[in-house]
Design a protein around this motif. Structure first.
Motif, PDB file in Angstrom:
ATOM      1  N   ARG A  14      31.671 -26.752 -61.782  1.00 23.77           N
ATOM      2  CA  ARG A  14      32.243 -27.835 -61.829  1.00 23.77           C
ATOM      3  C   ARG A  14      33.774 -27.666 -62.301  1.00 23.77           C
ATOM      4  O   ARG A  14      34.858 -28.373 -62.271  1.00 23.77           O
ATOM      5  CB  ARG A  14      31.769 -28.654 -63.002  1.00 23.77           C
ATOM      6  N   TYR A  15      34.201 -26.347 -62.706  1.00 19.83           N
ATOM      7  CA  TYR A  15      35.174 -25.773 -63.047  1.00 19.83           C
ATOM      8  C   TYR A  15      36.293 -25.424 -61.811  1.00 19.83           C
ATOM      9  O   TYR A  15      37.489 -25.439 -61.845  1.00 19.83           O
ATOM     10  CB  TYR A  15      35.518 -24.592 -64.080  1.00 19.83           C
ATOM     11  N   PRO A  26      36.426 -25.289 -71.789  1.00 18.34           N
ATOM     12  CA  PRO A  26      36.968 -25.815 -73.273  1.00 18.34           C
ATOM     13  C   PRO A  26      38.079 -24.843 -73.251  1.00 18.34           C
ATOM     14  O   PRO A  26      39.196 -25.435 -74.030  1.00 18.34           O
ATOM     15  CB  PRO A  26      35.791 -25.578 -74.015  1.00 18.34           C
ATOM     16  N   PRO A  65      36.110 -34.020 -72.903  1.00 19.18           N
ATOM     17  CA  PRO A  65      36.268 -32.979 -71.827  1.00 19.18           C
ATOM     18  C   PRO A  65      37.700 -33.305 -71.280  1.00 19.18           C
ATOM     19  O   PRO A  65      37.818 -34.460 -70.959  1.00 19.18           O
ATOM     20  CB  PRO A  65      35.265 -33.160 -70.987  1.00 19.18           C
TER      21      PRO A  65
ATOM     22  N   ALA B  70      30.156 -22.078 -73.477  1.00 19.99           N
ATOM     23  CA  ALA B  70      30.152 -23.149 -72.592  1.00 19.99           C
ATOM     24  C   ALA B  70      29.085 -23.045 -71.359  1.00 19.99           C
ATOM     25  O   ALA B  70      28.363 -23.865 -71.059  1.00 19.99           O
ATOM     26  CB  ALA B  70      31.304 -23.588 -72.009  1.00 19.99           C
ATOM     27  N   ASP B  71      29.187 -21.781 -70.719  1.00 21.53           N
ATOM     28  CA  ASP B  71      28.013 -21.388 -69.688  1.00 21.53           C
ATOM     29  C   ASP B  71      26.576 -21.776 -70.482  1.00 21.53           C
ATOM     30  O   ASP B  71      25.596 -22.173 -69.783  1.00 21.53           O
ATOM     31  CB  ASP B  71      28.160 -20.139 -69.315  1.00 21.53           C
ATOM     32  N   GLY B  74      25.867 -25.506 -71.081  1.00 20.90           N
ATOM     33  CA  GLY B  74      25.558 -26.228 -69.850  1.00 20.90           C
ATOM     34  C   GLY B  74      26.716 -27.209 -69.605  1.00 20.90           C
ATOM     35  O   GLY B  74      26.366 -27.742 -68.201  1.00 20.90           O
ATOM     36  N   ASP B  75      27.633 -27.609 -70.438  1.00 26.91           N
ATOM     37  CA  ASP B  75      28.347 -28.704 -70.133  1.00 26.91           C
ATOM     38  C   ASP B  75      29.531 -28.420 -71.243  1.00 26.91           C
ATOM     39  O   ASP B  75      29.352 -28.338 -72.347  1.00 26.91           O
ATOM     40  CB  ASP B  75      27.696 -29.947 -70.451  1.00 26.91           C
ATOM     41  N   PRO B  76      30.780 -28.368 -70.812  1.00 21.68           N
ATOM     42  CA  PRO B  76      31.961 -28.243 -71.703  1.00 21.68           C
ATOM     43  C   PRO B  76      32.073 -29.349 -72.711  1.00 21.68           C
ATOM     44  O   PRO B  76      32.661 -29.138 -73.796  1.00 21.68           O
ATOM     45  CB  PRO B  76      33.302 -28.325 -70.556  1.00 21.68           C
ATOM     46  N   GLY B  77      31.636 -30.469 -72.286  1.00 19.44           N
ATOM     47  CA  GLY B  77      31.703 -31.824 -73.229  1.00 19.44           C
ATOM     48  C   GLY B  77      30.852 -31.518 -74.434  1.00 19.44           C
ATOM     49  O   GLY B  77      30.906 -32.278 -75.440  1.00 19.44           O
ATOM     50  N   VAL B  79      30.929 -28.719 -76.100  1.00 21.86           N
ATOM     51  CA  VAL B  79      31.491 -27.955 -77.154  1.00 21.86           C
ATOM     52  C   VAL B  79      32.232 -28.772 -77.946  1.00 21.86           C
ATOM     53  O   VAL B  79      33.392 -29.393 -77.365  1.00 21.86           O
ATOM     54  CB  VAL B  79      32.258 -26.631 -76.316  1.00 21.86           C
ATOM     55  N   LEU B  80      32.085 -28.946 -79.129  1.00 21.78           N
ATOM     56  CA  LEU B  80      33.027 -29.917 -80.055  1.00 21.78           C
ATOM     57  C   LEU B  80      34.173 -29.095 -80.831  1.00 21.78           C
ATOM     58  O   LEU B  80      35.123 -29.701 -80.908  1.00 21.78           O
ATOM     59  CB  LEU B  80      32.017 -30.436 -81.066  1.00 21.78           C
TER      60      LEU B  80
END
Lengths: 119, 139
Positions: A14-15, A26, A65, B70-71, B74-77, B79-80
């Protein structure tokens, strides 16, 4: 975003997608906080920033995000400058919000260590 | 994708080892816009670098930590929060190992706090695990 993902080894497709919901890794926040956020610091001639520096620490808080097509408004602030004798520690915070809604997206806080002797 | 109910304090995420050669540093400089000559000019670096030579961007190392976390998440969202404390300088050409370990679980928020790191072969703490953290939300 694609170049950043490839340079840093983020493997999620997706990147690097050509279309659809293309997301930023991130760490991509570095590109619009450390580099561009720091630009204001270099532009301020009274501040006396110089290249004899190292990056001491970096913090990111992610509120949502980042996606392709986002327009972010990023406001850098100097939070603190501490004199430690042979070095000075400058803490730069950058608040990044969605330019349309004002909703917070990323908060960045970085500490730069300036050595007194210029290169 | 990792699940909160399967997590235990002490669990490790998959490690990765990368060699940061000059081409990689130039690639990161171009991607990030950070053209500090410390990361590409041996003459300049010779005057100011703690190692006496070209060193990698701290933010490249943090970026690879971001990739490892992040890998795994499984989702960058998910990672807080991501923090890095840069300690040892990372010389160009170094092999660096990136990893993370769960040090705290919050059952109410369903988040895991990880100590994260980037370390040189000799043990040099480029991103120091004692004070570098990732907070990840899990399903």
């Amino acid at each position: 975003m694609r170049e950043y993902a490839l340079a840093t080894g983020h493997t999620d497709g997706r990147y690097t997608a050509e279309e659809g919901d293309v997301l930023a890794p991130p760490g991509f926040a570095a590109c619009f906080t450390v580099t561009r956020g720091g630009a204001g610091m270099w532009a301020d001639t009274e501040l006396g920033a110089h290249w004899n520096l190292v990056h001491g620490s970096q913090e990111y808080s992610y509120h949502r995000p980042v996606r392709v097509g986002d327009l972010l408004r990023c406001t850098p602030h100097i939070n603190d400058i501490v004199d430690r004798g042979r070095m000075e520690l400058l803490t730069l915070q950058v608040d990044c919000v969605d330019a349309a809604t004002g909703e917070p997206v990323v908060t960045s806080r970085g500490t730069l260590i300036f050595f007194h002797q210029e290169p | 994708m990792p699940r909160f109910d399967d997590m235990t304090v002490g669990d490790r995420i998959p490690e990765r080892t990368e060699t940061l050669d000059q081409a990689r540093l130039i690639r990161y400089a171009g991607a990030s816009g950070d053209f500090n000559p410390l990361h590409w000019d041996p003459e300049f670096a010779g005057k100011v670098s703690p190692t006496g030579g070209v060193i990698a961007h701290g933010m490249l190392n943090m970026g690879i930590v971001s990739a490892v976390v992040a890998d795994w998440a499984g989702d960058p969202g998910k990672v807080l929060r991501l923090t890095a404390s840069f300690r040892a300088a990372c010389p160009v050409g170094a092999a660096v190992t990136y990893g993370g370990e769960v040090i705290e679980l919050d059952a109410e928020a369903r988040t895991a706090t990880l100590a994260v790191w980037a370390e040189l072969d000799g043990g040099g703490k480029v991103v120091d695990r004692r004070s570098s953290r990732a907070i990840v939300r899990l399903d």
